[in-house]
Design a protein around this motif. Structure first.
Motif, PDB file in Angstrom:
ATOM      1  N   PRO A   1       0.821  -1.234   0.000  1.00  0.00           N
ATOM      2  CA  PRO A   1       0.000   0.000   0.000  1.00  0.00           C
ATOM      3  C   PRO A   1       0.843   1.268   0.000  1.00  0.00           C
ATOM      4  CG  PRO A   1      -0.661  -1.495   1.781  1.00  0.00           C
ATOM      5  CD  PRO A   1       0.610  -2.043   1.213  1.00  0.00           C
ATOM      6  N   GLU A   2       1.991   1.200   0.687  1.00  0.00           N
ATOM      7  CA  GLU A   2       2.824   2.397   0.786  1.00  0.00           C
ATOM      8  C   GLU A   2       3.651   2.615  -0.487  1.00  0.00           C
ATOM      9  OE1 GLU A   2       2.970  -0.006   3.396  1.00  0.00           O
ATOM     10  OE2 GLU A   2       1.378   1.060   4.466  1.00  0.00           O
ATOM     11  N   SER A   3       4.188   1.534  -1.069  1.00  0.00           N
ATOM     12  CA  SER A   3       5.013   1.745  -2.265  1.00  0.00           C
ATOM     13  C   SER A   3       4.164   2.325  -3.402  1.00  0.00           C
ATOM     14  CB  SER A   3       5.710   0.449  -2.702  1.00  0.00           C
ATOM     15  OG  SER A   3       4.811  -0.480  -3.233  1.00  0.00           O
ATOM     16  N   ILE A   4       2.928   1.858  -3.503  1.00  0.00           N
ATOM     17  CA  ILE A   4       2.056   2.374  -4.568  1.00  0.00           C
ATOM     18  C   ILE A   4       1.637   3.818  -4.267  1.00  0.00           C
ATOM     19  CG2 ILE A   4      -0.165   2.084  -5.735  1.00  0.00           C
ATOM     20  CD1 ILE A   4       0.133  -0.908  -5.452  1.00  0.00           C
ATOM     21  N   THR A   5       1.347   4.098  -3.001  1.00  0.00           N
ATOM     22  CA  THR A   5       0.958   5.454  -2.601  1.00  0.00           C
ATOM     23  C   THR A   5       2.086   6.448  -2.869  1.00  0.00           C
ATOM     24  OG1 THR A   5      -0.571   4.654  -0.900  1.00  0.00           O
ATOM     25  CG2 THR A   5       0.284   6.892  -0.621  1.00  0.00           C
TER      26      THR A   5
ATOM     27  N   GLY B   1      -2.153   4.072   2.494  1.00  0.00           N
ATOM     28  CA  GLY B   1      -1.191   3.337   3.315  1.00  0.00           C
ATOM     29  C   GLY B   1      -1.628   3.240   4.766  1.00  0.00           C
ATOM     30  N   ARG B   2      -0.806   2.545   5.540  1.00  0.00           N
ATOM     31  CA  ARG B   2      -1.131   2.287   6.954  1.00  0.00           C
ATOM     32  C   ARG B   2      -0.701   3.442   7.868  1.00  0.00           C
ATOM     33  NH1 ARG B   2       2.625  -2.383   7.647  1.00  0.00           N
ATOM     34  NH2 ARG B   2       3.482  -1.586   5.700  1.00  0.00           N
ATOM     35  N   ASN B   3      -1.340   3.548   9.012  1.00  0.00           N
ATOM     36  CA  ASN B   3      -0.991   4.602   9.978  1.00  0.00           C
ATOM     37  C   ASN B   3       0.321   4.326  10.699  1.00  0.00           C
ATOM     38  OD1 ASN B   3      -2.000   2.451  11.498  1.00  0.00           O
ATOM     39  ND2 ASN B   3      -3.040   3.739  12.979  1.00  0.00           N
TER      40      ASN B   3
END
Ligand code: ZN
Length: 273
Positions: free
Chosen positions: A5-9, A221-223
């Motif tokens: 989720p973070e790499s795509i964001t 992404g996550r918190n």
């Protein structure tokens, strides 16, 4: 550590913020770090990057790839990349800096360990890079139930659910972080042996991978992780260091943690068999 989720964001934020801008100055190896890894000599990055225009960025598993004309700059999961708008004071300690024509900079720092590879994508044959590029992401249509079944053939019944999902780069970018909420959603304990699963358990696992990762991605992404602008993601993790010891959102029992396969696992003893 950033995962899917973070790499795509972050890749999307790069495309919205710096794509098309020219690098006027670059440096690598600014602050010495024993576990900051470069491809070939970092002293050579400055000349190779200077004058290049920033192209498309993409999240590939837990890595982020940025096109720099004929080269690609690939950042591994332990490396943080942050945007500094023109005029903002740069940190004293960092590993790699790309300063752009408008005065903004991209700053890469490594916490524990991390890579910043300036590579030629035609010939670069790093295993993690190649599988990250080749294997379908769980948030795409190619990751269908048939494909998921093929992945199952690679493991034995004695392997655990965590071994299946988060090791051997079977699903690049699905690591010990996003794993936790996926398994809570699926109602499966990370140590559960695969040979005890019924077809409906596999189906729930598959749906949870797709569902939870889509939610994480939609929320930026996550918190527990930060984005290009140093802001935490909007997805509130159910099982993480932030929630351990608190009540399970489904049943109220206390969330527990344990060490397993080189990472901390979080689980609800009641919801996850
Ligand atoms: Zn529970």
């Amino acid at each position: 550590m950033i995962e899917i989720p973070e790499s795509i964001t972050i890749a999307k934020q790069l495309n919205d913020t710096v794509k098309g801008k020219k690098i006027i100055e670059a440096e690598a190896g600014h602050t010495q770090h024993s576990f900051a890894f470069y491809h070939e000599d970092p002293a050579g990055y400055a000349n190779q990057m200077k004058g290049k225009r920033i192209g498309m960025a993409a999240g590939i598993g837990s890595m982020i790839e940025i096109e720099l004309e004929e080269k690609n700059f690939v950042i591994g999961d332990g490396t943080n990349i942050r945007y500094y708008e023109p005029g903002r004071k740069l940190p004293e300690r960092y590993q790699t800096r790309l300063t752009l024509e408008d005065g903004s900079s991209l700053i890469c720092t490594v916490a524990m360990y991390g890579s910043m590879f300036l590579i030629d994508p035609e010939v670069y044959d790093n295993f993690y890079y190649l599988v990250g590029k080749e294997k379908p992401l769980p948030v795409t249509g190619d990751f269908d139930y048939e494909y998921f079944k093929e992945l199952r053939e690679e493991v034995s019944g004695k392997n655990s659910v965590k071994e299946f999902l988060a090791t051997k780069q079977r699903i690049p970018g699905l690591g010990n972080g996003v794993l936790q909420d996926i398994l809570l959603e699926a109602g499966l304990h990370p140590k559960r042996k695969l040979n005890t699963l019924m077809e409906q358990d596999w189906r729930r696992m598959y749906e949870a991978i797709k569902g939870i990762l889509s939610k994480m991605l939609a929320a930026g992404g996550r918190n527990t992780e930060k984005d290009l602008f140093d802001n935490p993601g909007g997805y509130q993790t159910l099982l993480s260091k932030k929630t351990v010891g608190g009540p399970c959102p489904y049943c109220g029992n206390l969330i527990q943690k344990a060490s397993y396969l080189g990472g901390t696992i979080y689980f609800c003893p009641y919801c996850q068999e």
